[in-house]
Scaffold this active site. Structure first.
Site, mmCIF file in Angstrom:
data_model
loop_
_atom_site.group_PDB
_atom_site.id
_atom_site.type_symbol
_atom_site.label_atom_id
_atom_site.label_comp_id
_atom_site.label_asym_id
_atom_site.label_seq_id
_atom_site.Cartn_x
_atom_site.Cartn_y
_atom_site.Cartn_z
ATOM 1 N N SER A 108 0.824 -1.207 0.000
ATOM 2 C CA SER A 108 0.000 0.000 0.000
ATOM 3 C C SER A 108 0.858 1.257 0.000
ATOM 4 O O SER A 108 0.508 2.245 0.622
ATOM 5 C CB SER A 108 -0.933 -0.004 1.216
ATOM 6 N N CYS A 109 1.994 1.230 -0.695
ATOM 7 C CA CYS A 109 2.881 2.392 -0.740
ATOM 8 C C CYS A 109 2.141 3.586 -1.326
ATOM 9 O O CYS A 109 1.436 3.459 -2.334
ATOM 10 C CB CYS A 109 4.133 2.076 -1.552
HETATM 11 FE FE FE Z 1 3.410 -0.857 -0.992
#
Ligand code: FE
Length: 199
Positions: A108-109
């Site tokens: 979830s960067c």
């Molecule tokens: Fe990520």
């Protein structure tokens, strides 16, 4: 916390995260109060408003726009926004013929200093898997129908590079000032799953 279970049993992410945090705390590698403070800061104080300010400035200041597209991290820092999960932000511009949409296929960067914490749909395994394979269909399901001749590029964020979309300035906003443009810029438009509406 003690974790028991068969080796091949996959525990929920929240349990694994808590176990990891406890381990790092026990080894003296992190201070839980600092971790909690960071989360509170990004939950309450840092949100997509920072990104909206960046976009509105880029729309009204051509030289800033150029700097932003050349070196996103530095141009964003000019406005005072920097920090964890934002050491290397790359800004890409949406135009009438090219559309960028951001995902992190691995986890979830997300560019925290400009957008805050990611929304739940961004972390959803279905979004992460499908937007890469069928971006047009996924965008359409999210309410954004793009013409067939618009070229879509999917940008995969990582721990090294985090993408921010500079959305198109909508027609009919030519008379608005930078300050007046800020509230129009939505979080979703800066991830590339929506366009900015004139009002
Ligand atoms: Fe990520």
């Amino acid at each position: 916390m003690t974790i028991t279970g068969k080796p091949d049993e996959i525990l929920p992410t929240s349990v694994r995260t808590e176990a990891l945090e406890q381990l790092l705390t026990e080894r003296g590698l992190i201070d839980p109060e600092v971790v909690d403070g960071i989360i509170t800061e990004y939950e309450t104080n840092v949100g997509p408003l920072n990104g909206a300010k960046v976009v509105a400035k880029a729309w009204t200041d051509p030289e800033y726009r150029q700097r932003l597209l050349q070196d996103g991290t530095a141009a964003i820092k000019e406005l005072g926004f920097s920090g964890p999960m934002g050491w290397h932000i790359v800004v890409v511009e949406n135009t009438p013929t090219t559309h960028n949409v951001v995902v992190c296929t691995l986890c979830s960067c997300y560019p925290w200093p400009v957008l805050g914490l990611p929304p739940s749909w961004y972390k959803d395994p279905a979004y992460r898997a499908r937007v890469v394979k069928e971006p047009r269909a996924v965008l359409s399901e999210m309410g954004l129908d793009l013409e067939d001749d618009v070229q879509i590029t999917v940008r995969d964020s990582t721990s090294e590079v985090r993408w921010l979309v500079l959305p198109e300035r909508p027609a009919g906003t030519e008379h608005l000032t930078e300050e007046e443009l800020v509230p129009l810029v939505s979080r979703d438009s800066m991830v590339g799953v929506a366009k900015v509406e004139a009002s």
